[in-house]
Design a protein around this motif. Structure first.
Motif, short mmCIF file in Angstrom:
data_model
loop_
_atom_site.label_atom_id
_atom_site.label_comp_id
_atom_site.label_asym_id
_atom_site.label_seq_id
_atom_site.Cartn_x
_atom_site.Cartn_y
_atom_site.Cartn_z
N LYS A 241 41.46 40.35 50.87
CA LYS A 241 42.91 40.46 51.00
C LYS A 241 43.64 39.25 50.40
CE LYS A 241 42.61 43.20 55.28
NZ LYS A 241 42.93 43.23 56.74
N THR A 242 42.98 38.08 50.40
CA THR A 242 43.64 36.88 49.88
C THR A 242 43.00 36.36 48.59
OG1 THR A 242 42.20 35.43 51.23
CG2 THR A 242 44.28 36.16 52.22
N LYS A 243 41.91 36.95 48.17
CA LYS A 243 41.16 36.45 47.01
C LYS A 243 41.95 36.70 45.72
CE LYS A 243 36.76 36.90 47.27
NZ LYS A 243 35.43 37.54 47.34
N HIS A 244 42.06 35.66 44.90
CA HIS A 244 42.76 35.78 43.63
C HIS A 244 41.94 36.61 42.65
CE1 HIS A 244 44.69 34.52 39.83
NE2 HIS A 244 45.74 34.22 40.60
N ASP A 245 42.63 37.28 41.73
CA ASP A 245 41.94 38.15 40.78
C ASP A 245 40.96 37.38 39.90
OD1 ASP A 245 43.16 40.43 41.69
OD2 ASP A 245 44.75 40.42 40.19
N VAL A 246 41.28 36.11 39.58
CA VAL A 246 40.36 35.36 38.73
C VAL A 246 39.06 35.07 39.49
CG1 VAL A 246 41.15 33.01 39.32
CG2 VAL A 246 40.24 33.50 37.04
N THR A 247 39.13 34.91 40.79
CA THR A 247 37.93 34.71 41.59
C THR A 247 37.07 35.97 41.57
OG1 THR A 247 39.26 33.29 43.04
CG2 THR A 247 37.07 33.89 43.82
N LYS A 248 37.72 37.11 41.63
CA LYS A 248 36.98 38.38 41.57
C LYS A 248 36.28 38.53 40.23
CE LYS A 248 40.17 40.65 44.78
NZ LYS A 248 41.18 41.72 44.96
N VAL A 249 36.91 38.06 39.15
CA VAL A 249 36.28 38.10 37.83
C VAL A 249 35.02 37.25 37.82
CG1 VAL A 249 36.53 37.41 35.41
CG2 VAL A 249 38.41 38.60 36.57
#
Length: 337
Positions: A241-249
């Motif tokens: 819910k709080t994770k930034h999209d770049v972290t997901k990448v």
């Protein structure tokens, strides 16, 4: 650890184990597995309803239901007095004897970019992911290192009682800086450093036992640091819910483990006598490349693996940094006002 040693260095049958964060996720998986191996288990968390449900699940896996015992304690482990209280309660429940194994497993991640994270979140992340384990370690080690009564004294030069184990759960985030984990990774890095330091200090007391028949601790104390990666759990759903999209990448190719898989890998590492224990291949590689002054589980394997990983990081590091840089080039980036 020897190359071919098959000795079990983490015997739990008939012993009492305390696990914080034991109502769900990795903690629940650990509690179930140790129940299957014959341990008496105490789980600790804040929510009593979750604890009650988890205890029923854990007790149903008992190796010998007629003799094993199970217990719950509701506590806020971010408070030092609560850690002292839970240890006292467990000791009373355990017929006046401190628990044999204490696992500081409570923790949670709030992944987000550093400048976007309120300072109160930064502090709360340190409270649950570092201070909670530190408070529990302080209370536990003071209880374990207190000399027993004269009749419980050991013979000079002998190991006598089985060792006690204090275990902390860190994270692979302690091995490498990953964009989006600034609120979480420093606390887990501090926890690994604490474990390294405690492991060194405990040699003082363990050595003292070898030459003193009275006025010495009742058993050796061993410190361990377990370092999992991604675990499929309710906590992971909250992180998203709080994770930034770049972290997901950066994490998109990372494998995930179930609570049972991570528990099994962690306990197997303990049974082999490991100190800094990772639970899957990506963790093994990250550990080998970031051992520094931490003890080696296997000097030959860890040394060779570290050589390989040091070369691999020449490519992995720039690739990860490039992904973050290119994400910034191609997407809108929120700046502080």
């Amino acid at each position: 650890m020897g190359f071919f040693s098959r000795k079990n260095h983490f015997e739990v049958d008939g012993r009492t184990v305390v696990i914080t964060g034991g109502s769900q996720g990795m903690g629940r998986g650990l509690a179930k597995l140790l129940a299957q191996k014959g341990a008496n288990v105490v789980i600790v968390a804040r929510n009593q309803q979750k604890l009650d449900r988890a205890l029923q699940y854990i007790a149903s896996a008992a190796k010998t239901p007629q003799t094993q015992r199970f217990h719950t304690i509701s506590a806020d482990v971010t408070k030092p007095e609560e850690n002292a209280r839970l240890l006292e309660e467990v000791t009373a429940w355990n017929d006046g004897t401190p628990p044999d194994i204490v696992w500081a497993n409570a923790g949670m991640a709030h992944p987000s970019l550093f400048i976007d994270t309120p300072l109160d979140i930064m502090r709360s992340q340190m409270d649950i992911n570092y201070w909670a384990a530190t408070y529990l370690a302080h209370a536990t080690l003071r209880a374990w290192l207190r000399p027993p009564s004269p009749e419980g004294a050991t013979t000079v030069g002998q190991k006598a009682a089985k060792p006690r184990h204090f275990i902390v759960t860190s994270s692979v985030a302690c091995f490498a800086g990953i964009a989006g984990y600034a609120p979480y990774a420093p606390a887990k890095s501090a926890l690994r450093s604490l474990a390294d330091t405690l492991r060194s200090e405990l040699n003082l007391y363990n050595g003292y036992r070898r030459t003193h028949s009275t006025g010495a601790p009742a058993a050796d104390v061993k410190i361990h640091c377990v370092v999992p990666a991604t675990i499929t759990s309710p906590g992971l759903a909250e992180e998203e819910k709080t994770k930034h999209d770049v972290t997901k990448v950066l994490e998109e190719s990372d494998p995930a483990q179930t609570e049972d898989e991570v528990a099994l890998a962690a306990v197997r590492g303990l049974e082999k006598g490991g100190y800094l224990i990772t639970t899957q291949l990506i963790g093994h590689a990250m550990r080998a490349g970031a051992l520094g002054g931490s003890p080696r589980n296997n000097w030959f394997v860890d040394t060779v693996f570290s050589w390989v990983v040091s070369i691999a990081w020449l490519f992995i590091g720039p690739d990860m940094e490039g992904k973050v840089f290119n994400w910034g080039k191609k997407n809108e980036v929120k700046l502080p006002s």
